[in-house]
Design a protein around this motif. Structure first.
Motif, PDB file in Angstrom:
ATOM      1  N   PRO A   5     -21.152 -24.799 -40.939  1.00  0.00           N
ATOM      2  CA  PRO A   5     -20.094 -23.791 -40.857  1.00  0.00           C
ATOM      3  C   PRO A   5     -20.272 -22.890 -39.635  1.00  0.00           C
ATOM      4  CG  PRO A   5     -21.726 -23.129 -42.458  1.00  0.00           C
ATOM      5  CD  PRO A   5     -22.116 -24.501 -41.986  1.00  0.00           C
ATOM      6  N   SER A   6     -19.202 -22.216 -39.269  1.00  0.00           N
ATOM      7  CA  SER A   6     -19.236 -21.275 -38.155  1.00  0.00           C
ATOM      8  C   SER A   6     -20.129 -20.091 -38.503  1.00  0.00           C
ATOM      9  CB  SER A   6     -17.820 -20.776 -37.859  1.00  0.00           C
ATOM     10  OG  SER A   6     -17.849 -19.721 -36.937  1.00  0.00           O
ATOM     11  N   ALA A   7     -20.861 -19.604 -37.503  1.00  0.00           N
ATOM     12  CA  ALA A   7     -21.711 -18.426 -37.692  1.00  0.00           C
ATOM     13  C   ALA A   7     -21.042 -17.191 -37.097  1.00  0.00           C
ATOM     14  CB  ALA A   7     -23.068 -18.660 -37.049  1.00  0.00           C
ATOM     15  N   ALA A  22     -17.145 -32.632 -45.516  1.00  0.00           N
ATOM     16  CA  ALA A  22     -18.513 -32.096 -45.546  1.00  0.00           C
ATOM     17  C   ALA A  22     -18.546 -30.720 -44.872  1.00  0.00           C
ATOM     18  CB  ALA A  22     -19.471 -33.055 -44.854  1.00  0.00           C
ATOM     19  N   THR A  23     -17.851 -30.588 -43.743  1.00  0.00           N
ATOM     20  CA  THR A  23     -17.816 -29.300 -43.050  1.00  0.00           C
ATOM     21  C   THR A  23     -16.986 -28.298 -43.835  1.00  0.00           C
ATOM     22  OG1 THR A  23     -18.116 -30.376 -40.910  1.00  0.00           O
ATOM     23  CG2 THR A  23     -17.235 -28.136 -40.884  1.00  0.00           C
ATOM     24  N   ALA A  24     -15.841 -28.711 -44.364  1.00  0.00           N
ATOM     25  CA  ALA A  24     -14.994 -27.797 -45.142  1.00  0.00           C
ATOM     26  C   ALA A  24     -15.779 -27.256 -46.341  1.00  0.00           C
ATOM     27  CB  ALA A  24     -13.725 -28.504 -45.606  1.00  0.00           C
ATOM     28  N   ARG A  25     -16.544 -28.102 -47.001  1.00  0.00           N
ATOM     29  CA  ARG A  25     -17.363 -27.663 -48.148  1.00  0.00           C
ATOM     30  C   ARG A  25     -18.467 -26.713 -47.700  1.00  0.00           C
ATOM     31  NH1 ARG A  25     -22.160 -29.292 -50.612  1.00  0.00           N
ATOM     32  NH2 ARG A  25     -22.229 -28.874 -52.855  1.00  0.00           N
ATOM     33  N   ALA A  26     -19.026 -26.923 -46.513  1.00  0.00           N
ATOM     34  CA  ALA A  26     -20.128 -26.087 -46.021  1.00  0.00           C
ATOM     35  C   ALA A  26     -19.701 -24.638 -45.803  1.00  0.00           C
ATOM     36  CB  ALA A  26     -20.679 -26.661 -44.719  1.00  0.00           C
ATOM     37  N   TYR A  27     -18.389 -24.371 -45.717  1.00  0.00           N
ATOM     38  CA  TYR A  27     -17.917 -22.998 -45.547  1.00  0.00           C
ATOM     39  C   TYR A  27     -18.017 -22.184 -46.827  1.00  0.00           C
ATOM     40  CZ  TYR A  27     -16.539 -23.475 -40.764  1.00  0.00           C
ATOM     41  OH  TYR A  27     -16.584 -23.624 -39.411  1.00  0.00           O
ATOM     42  N   TRP A  28     -18.270 -22.836 -47.945  1.00  0.00           N
ATOM     43  CA  TRP A  28     -18.485 -22.118 -49.195  1.00  0.00           C
ATOM     44  C   TRP A  28     -19.889 -21.520 -49.193  1.00  0.00           C
ATOM     45  CZ3 TRP A  28     -15.262 -21.387 -53.437  1.00  0.00           C
ATOM     46  CH2 TRP A  28     -14.001 -21.957 -53.309  1.00  0.00           C
TER      47      TRP A  28
END
Length: 187
Positions: free
Chosen positions: A72-74, A95-101
């Motif tokens: 995710p973005s920092a 995978a990236t969309a989920r990592a934003y949670w």
């Protein structure tokens, strides 16, 4: 019927325009110049329709680039973080969309496979993010924005709530990053 209506509208417009023909022409004087300049400075705006008012306004924040899949973005700007999440959704990078949670995806309450299965129903998603609002509460900051996902003939609307803790000593990088706390989107 359409021709009759069109003819009536044109006749009305012509009558209104011709009714002003016998009025004297106003020649601007030098004292009118500031008023003319002011009237030309800003273009008139059209009132928004009810449908436009309900639709989210696209974010002015440019979409952040995805540095690496699953990361995710920092960014410290919640609008930029949400834009980067939207890009992950549009590219179907689940995978990236989920990592934003929160907790790098665990906050979604779904495993990697279950999250991908839930969101994979979106075949060609186009995400529009409305203007968000930020507020603070009990040591955390929250950012809520309306989101619309258009996927072919289907439209999904809802809110996404981002959260991070305030800058406090001892807070981890994970706690300090903006992450999705909740959403009412149901893909």
């Amino acid at each position: 019927m359409i021709r009759a209506t069109l003819a009536a509208v044109l006749a009305s417009a012509l009558a209104i325009n011709l009714s002003g023909c016998d009025r004297p022409v106003h020649e601007p004087s030098p004292t009118d110049a500031p008023d003319i300049a002011a009237s030309m400075a800003a273009p008139p705006t059209m009132p928004a329709s009810a449908a436009d008012a309900a639709a989210p306004v696209p974010s002015a924040t440019p979409t952040a680039e995805i540095a690496a899949p699953g990361q995710p973005s920092a960014s410290r700007d919640p609008a930029e973080v949400l834009s980067a999440w939207a890009k992950a959704v549009e590219t179907r990078d689940w995978a990236t969309a989920r990592a934003y949670w929160g907790d790098h995806g665990k906050g979604s309450g779904l495993s990697d496979k279950a999250f991908a299965a839930k969101w994979a129903s979106l075949l060609d998603p186009r995400v529009t993010i409305g203007k968000g609002e930020q507020e603070g509460a009990a040591g955390s900051l929250y950012y809520t924005a309306p989101v619309r996902i258009i996927d072919g003939p289907r439209t999904v609307r809802g809110n996404v709530v981002l959260r991070r803790v305030n800058d406090v000593d001892g807070a981890s990088e994970e706690q300090l990053r903006w992450h999705i706390e909740s959403t009412t989107l149901a893909p």
